[in-house]
Enzyme design. Structure first.
Site, PDB file in Angstrom:
ATOM      1  N   TYR A  56       0.820  -1.220   0.000  1.00  0.00           N
ATOM      2  CA  TYR A  56       0.000   0.000   0.000  1.00  0.00           C
ATOM      3  C   TYR A  56       0.853   1.270   0.000  1.00  0.00           C
ATOM      4  O   TYR A  56       0.430   2.290  -0.555  1.00  0.00           O
ATOM      5  CB  TYR A  56      -1.002  -0.020   1.170  1.00  0.00           C
ATOM      6  N   ASN A  92     -13.077   3.148  -5.313  1.00  0.00           N
ATOM      7  CA  ASN A  92     -11.642   3.360  -5.512  1.00  0.00           C
ATOM      8  C   ASN A  92     -10.994   3.971  -4.283  1.00  0.00           C
ATOM      9  O   ASN A  92     -11.581   4.806  -3.598  1.00  0.00           O
ATOM     10  CB  ASN A  92     -11.412   4.272  -6.720  1.00  0.00           C
ATOM     11  N   HIS A 109     -14.765   2.023   0.129  1.00  0.00           N
ATOM     12  CA  HIS A 109     -13.713   1.043   0.429  1.00  0.00           C
ATOM     13  C   HIS A 109     -12.476   1.680   1.050  1.00  0.00           C
ATOM     14  O   HIS A 109     -11.403   1.089   1.046  1.00  0.00           O
ATOM     15  CB  HIS A 109     -13.318   0.269  -0.835  1.00  0.00           C
ATOM     16  N   LEU A 203     -16.147  -0.542 -20.005  1.00  0.00           N
ATOM     17  CA  LEU A 203     -15.387  -0.911 -21.199  1.00  0.00           C
ATOM     18  C   LEU A 203     -16.043  -2.059 -21.944  1.00  0.00           C
ATOM     19  O   LEU A 203     -16.054  -2.105 -23.168  1.00  0.00           O
ATOM     20  CB  LEU A 203     -13.963  -1.304 -20.780  1.00  0.00           C
TER      21      LEU A 203
HETATM   22  P1  OAD Z   1     -12.319  -4.457 -11.305  1.00  0.00           P
HETATM   23  O1  OAD Z   1     -10.871  -4.517 -11.674  1.00  0.00           O
HETATM   24  O2  OAD Z   1     -12.957  -5.697 -10.774  1.00  0.00           O
HETATM   25  O3  OAD Z   1     -13.183  -4.018 -12.586  1.00  0.00           O
HETATM   26  C1  OAD Z   1     -12.827  -2.929 -13.374  1.00  0.00           C
HETATM   27  C2  OAD Z   1     -13.848  -2.786 -14.497  1.00  0.00           C
HETATM   28  O4  OAD Z   1     -13.508  -1.630 -15.252  1.00  0.00           O
HETATM   29  C3  OAD Z   1     -13.888  -3.967 -15.472  1.00  0.00           C
HETATM   30  O5  OAD Z   1     -15.245  -4.338 -15.709  1.00  0.00           O
HETATM   31  C4  OAD Z   1     -13.246  -3.403 -16.745  1.00  0.00           C
HETATM   32  O6  OAD Z   1     -13.807  -3.936 -17.935  1.00  0.00           O
HETATM   33  C5  OAD Z   1     -13.587  -1.931 -16.633  1.00  0.00           C
HETATM   34  N1  OAD Z   1     -12.653  -1.035 -17.321  1.00  0.00           N
HETATM   35  C6  OAD Z   1     -11.324  -1.189 -17.523  1.00  0.00           C
HETATM   36  N2  OAD Z   1     -10.814  -0.141 -18.173  1.00  0.00           N
HETATM   37  C7  OAD Z   1     -11.843   0.729 -18.391  1.00  0.00           C
HETATM   38  C8  OAD Z   1     -11.968   2.006 -19.020  1.00  0.00           C
HETATM   39  N3  OAD Z   1     -10.921   2.628 -19.553  1.00  0.00           N
HETATM   40  N4  OAD Z   1     -13.188   2.586 -19.031  1.00  0.00           N
HETATM   41  C9  OAD Z   1     -14.269   1.975 -18.486  1.00  0.00           C
HETATM   42  N5  OAD Z   1     -14.223   0.777 -17.882  1.00  0.00           N
HETATM   43  C10 OAD Z   1     -13.026   0.151 -17.831  1.00  0.00           C
HETATM   44  O7  OAD Z   1     -12.492  -3.234 -10.290  1.00  0.00           O
HETATM   45  P2  OAD Z   1     -13.697  -2.864  -9.318  1.00  0.00           P
HETATM   46  O8  OAD Z   1     -15.008  -3.295  -9.897  1.00  0.00           O
HETATM   47  O9  OAD Z   1     -13.538  -1.453  -8.948  1.00  0.00           O
HETATM   48  O10 OAD Z   1     -11.904  -3.559  -3.224  1.00  0.00           O
HETATM   49  O11 OAD Z   1     -13.365  -3.773  -8.069  1.00  0.00           O
HETATM   50  C11 OAD Z   1     -14.192  -3.718  -6.950  1.00  0.00           C
HETATM   51  C12 OAD Z   1     -13.392  -3.899  -5.682  1.00  0.00           C
HETATM   52  O12 OAD Z   1     -12.656  -5.121  -5.754  1.00  0.00           O
HETATM   53  C13 OAD Z   1     -12.347  -2.864  -5.452  1.00  0.00           C
HETATM   54  O13 OAD Z   1     -12.848  -1.689  -4.856  1.00  0.00           O
HETATM   55  C14 OAD Z   1     -11.385  -3.546  -4.548  1.00  0.00           C
HETATM   56  C15 OAD Z   1     -11.357  -4.930  -5.155  1.00  0.00           C
HETATM   57  O14 OAD Z   1     -11.138  -5.953  -4.294  1.00  0.00           O
HETATM   58  C16 OAD Z   1     -11.081  -3.248  -2.201  1.00  0.00           C
HETATM   59  O15 OAD Z   1      -9.904  -2.942  -2.318  1.00  0.00           O
HETATM   60  C17 OAD Z   1     -11.733  -3.305  -0.880  1.00  0.00           C
END
Ligand code: OAD
Length: 234
Positions: A56, A92, A109, A203
């Site tokens: 971190y 985020n 988070h 995306l």
């Molecule tokens: P993910 O990495 O699971 O998902 C990211 C999403 O963003 C995916 O569906 C991608 O297709 C999409 N993506 C990537 N690039 C993009 C772009 N340029 N424009 C639009 N979309 C795009 O991330 P989160 O859903 O945020 O928790 O993950 C949820 C949680 O899981 C996080 O907050 C974290 C993790 O464990 C903690 O740290 C507590």
């Protein structure tokens, strides 16, 4: 979409991808080279505190090298101009929404730029490293600060405020999130149950896409400014 006054926006790692921050579930299934369970759980912190702190500390330091992108800036523009209720709920832990100027924002988070004291429970603004065991600014105990991040198995911040805003929302918009992590992944169903219109900007189709009335696929840096323009032209 009918009359819209209250908007709830959920954002995830995808909104920061074009700023150069890695998403969690990349093609290799790793977050910056680590399995999520090795760095994102209280058990991992107990098992190998030095590894988790250093992980971190690196993520926090990396924030200095990135800037908000068009999607963060567009949401800040909507936040400043929208006359009704608006809340950006971000999963985020980066600070790009606030650096873009958003104010109606909460970090469910936690935040990289915050430290949580295991002794007194205080949350303190933090921009340096935690790995070298600094003292808590609130209680002065040494070596008790951990990243102020909600790890797996812990309860997200401000759930009551989020639930209340979901209940009042006329429009729920999900941006750049995979829909893989609850409770955030369930917000779309809650919003629908309360009568809100639902829109996904991602995306690619996500695990939760089928729950949304409308889904737009593409990079957030293009989709979000276009959607904000539509909202402000209404
Ligand atoms: P993910 O990495 O699971 O998902 C990211 C999403 O963003 C995916 O569906 C991608 O297709 C999409 N993506 C990537 N690039 C993009 C772009 N340029 N424009 C639009 N979309 C795009 O991330 P989160 O859903 O945020 O928790 O993950 C949820 C949680 O899981 C996080 O907050 C974290 C993790 O464990 C903690 O740290 C507590």
């Amino acid at each position: 979409m009918g009359d819209i006054r209250n908007i709830l926006i959920l954002t995830g790692a995808g909104i920061s991808a074009e700023s150069g921050l890695a998403t969690f579930r990349g093609p290799d299934g790793l977050w910056e080279g680590h399995r999520v369970e090795d760095v994102c759980t209280p058990q991992a912190f107990r098992r190998d505190r030095a590894l988790v702190q250093s992980f971190y500390d690196q993520r926090r330091a990396a924030l200095a090298a990135v800037v908000p992108n068009f999607a963060h800036l567009a949401l800040a523009r909507l936040d400043a101009a929208w006359p009704g209720e608006l809340l950006i709920v971000t999963q985020n832990v980066d600070d790009l929404h606030e650096r873009a100027g958003a104010t109606r924002l909460l970090h469910m988070h936690g935040e990289l730029m915050s430290a949580l004291c295991l002794a007194c429970g205080a949350r303190s603004r933090w921009s340096g490293d935690l790995g070298d065991g600094p003292a808590c600014p609130a209680c002065a105990a040494a070596g008790t600060l951990r990243p102020d991040i909600v790890w797996f198995g812990e309860i997200p911040y401000q759930m009551e405020r989020i639930e209340a805003a979901l209940g009042r929302a006329d429009l729920f918009v999900s941006i750049g999130t995979s829909g893989a992590v609850y409770p955030a992944a369930g917000f779309v169903q809650q919003a629908r149950a309360c009568g809100a219109a639902t829109l996904e900007l991602n995306l690619e189709p996500s695990a939760g896409s089928a729950w949304f009335e409308e889904t737009r696929s593409g990079p957030a840096g293009a989709l979000v400014p276009a959607w904000v323009d539509e909202m402000l032209a209404r």
